[in-house]
Enzyme design. Sequence first.
Site, PDB file in Angstrom:
ATOM      1  N   HIS A 101      23.375  51.567 143.653  1.00 50.76           N
ATOM      2  CA  HIS A 101      23.388  51.871 145.095  1.00 50.76           C
ATOM      3  C   HIS A 101      24.215  53.121 145.320  1.00 50.76           C
ATOM      4  O   HIS A 101      25.119  53.420 144.547  1.00 50.76           O
ATOM      5  CB  HIS A 101      23.938  50.696 145.910  1.00 50.76           C
ATOM      6  CG  HIS A 101      25.250  50.184 145.423  1.00 50.76           C
ATOM      7  ND1 HIS A 101      25.356  49.323 144.346  1.00 50.76           N
ATOM      8  CD2 HIS A 101      26.507  50.425 145.833  1.00 50.76           C
ATOM      9  CE1 HIS A 101      26.629  49.058 144.125  1.00 50.76           C
ATOM     10  NE2 HIS A 101      27.360  49.723 144.999  1.00 50.76           N
ATOM     11  N   HIS A 103      26.606  54.980 148.226  1.00 54.30           N
ATOM     12  CA  HIS A 103      27.295  54.855 149.511  1.00 54.30           C
ATOM     13  C   HIS A 103      27.141  56.148 150.296  1.00 54.30           C
ATOM     14  O   HIS A 103      27.307  57.236 149.730  1.00 54.30           O
ATOM     15  CB  HIS A 103      28.795  54.633 149.293  1.00 54.30           C
ATOM     16  CG  HIS A 103      29.141  53.375 148.544  1.00 54.30           C
ATOM     17  ND1 HIS A 103      29.577  52.232 149.181  1.00 54.30           N
ATOM     18  CD2 HIS A 103      29.125  53.084 147.219  1.00 54.30           C
ATOM     19  CE1 HIS A 103      29.828  51.296 148.268  1.00 54.30           C
ATOM     20  NE2 HIS A 103      29.560  51.786 147.075  1.00 54.30           N
TER      21      HIS A 103
HETATM   22  P1  5GP Z   1      30.364  49.017 144.697  1.00 55.17           P
HETATM   23  O1  5GP Z   1      31.837  48.694 144.706  1.00 55.17           O
HETATM   24  O2  5GP Z   1      29.619  48.175 143.689  1.00 55.17           O
HETATM   25  O3  5GP Z   1      30.062  50.475 144.597  1.00 55.17           O
HETATM   26  O4  5GP Z   1      29.859  48.632 146.147  1.00 55.17           O
HETATM   27  C1  5GP Z   1      29.364  47.406 146.524  1.00 55.17           C
HETATM   28  C2  5GP Z   1      29.369  47.416 148.038  1.00 55.17           C
HETATM   29  O5  5GP Z   1      28.482  46.445 148.498  1.00 55.17           O
HETATM   30  C3  5GP Z   1      30.740  47.102 148.652  1.00 55.17           C
HETATM   31  O6  5GP Z   1      31.120  48.173 149.501  1.00 55.17           O
HETATM   32  C4  5GP Z   1      30.523  45.803 149.407  1.00 55.17           C
HETATM   33  O7  5GP Z   1      31.240  45.774 150.624  1.00 55.17           O
HETATM   34  C5  5GP Z   1      29.021  45.789 149.634  1.00 55.17           C
HETATM   35  N1  5GP Z   1      28.408  44.480 149.657  1.00 55.17           N
HETATM   36  C6  5GP Z   1      28.594  43.490 148.720  1.00 55.17           C
HETATM   37  N2  5GP Z   1      27.813  42.414 149.032  1.00 55.17           N
HETATM   38  C7  5GP Z   1      27.132  42.761 150.160  1.00 55.17           C
HETATM   39  C8  5GP Z   1      26.178  42.063 150.967  1.00 55.17           C
HETATM   40  O8  5GP Z   1      25.788  40.916 150.706  1.00 55.17           O
HETATM   41  N3  5GP Z   1      25.691  42.722 152.054  1.00 55.17           N
HETATM   42  C9  5GP Z   1      26.081  44.003 152.374  1.00 55.17           C
HETATM   43  N4  5GP Z   1      25.545  44.549 153.474  1.00 55.17           N
HETATM   44  N5  5GP Z   1      26.987  44.668 151.644  1.00 55.17           N
HETATM   45  C10 5GP Z   1      27.506  44.067 150.553  1.00 55.17           C
END
Ligand code: 5GP
Length: 138
Positions: A101, A103
């Site tokens: 993903h 951001h």
């Molecule tokens: P990472 O740290 O892996 O780059 O980002 C994962 C992101 O996904 C985090 O910012 C977290 O808040 C978001 N996130 C995790 N689970 C969910 C979910 O079920 N729904 C949404 N909308 N965001 C999520």
Amino acid sequence: MRDNTCIFCKIANGEIPSATVYEDETFRAILDLNPASKGHTIILPKDHYKDVCDLGETAAQKILPTAARIGKAMKKSLGCTGFNLVQNNGVSAGQTVFHFHMHVIPRYEGGPAMVSWEQQASNPEELQKTAEQIRQEL
Ligand code: 5GP
Ligand code: ZN
């Protein structure tokens, strides 16, 4: 390809509801549950790729234009003056969900900017040596 145990696969394909900002045949972009700023969006491919090293060609080609389009829309709609694109790969880099993903984090005048990181001084020999180490594997 889908992974039935992956929550982002379910969200991206509409099986779990989300605050969707954008959708096409390749991606769904949704608001992050724990936003770093108002409008913090994550762009999810509909297919499962664990990180950028695994990303399919179409998603790889489309991700930056899609992020730019969403960032531009954020500036017009939310009044942010900039935005960060952040993409974490691996536990040590802060990845917590192992479905690729990106951001898109809007930034507002007077608010905090990019998540800060600690930088150190360098010397030219060390930089050359490190560059050579990486070059060897490309
Ligand atoms: P990472 O740290 O892996 O780059 O980002 C994962 C992101 O996904 C985090 O910012 C977290 O808040 C978001 N996130 C995790 N689970 C969910 C979910 O079920 N729904 C949404 N909308 N965001 C999520
Ligand atoms: Zn997935």
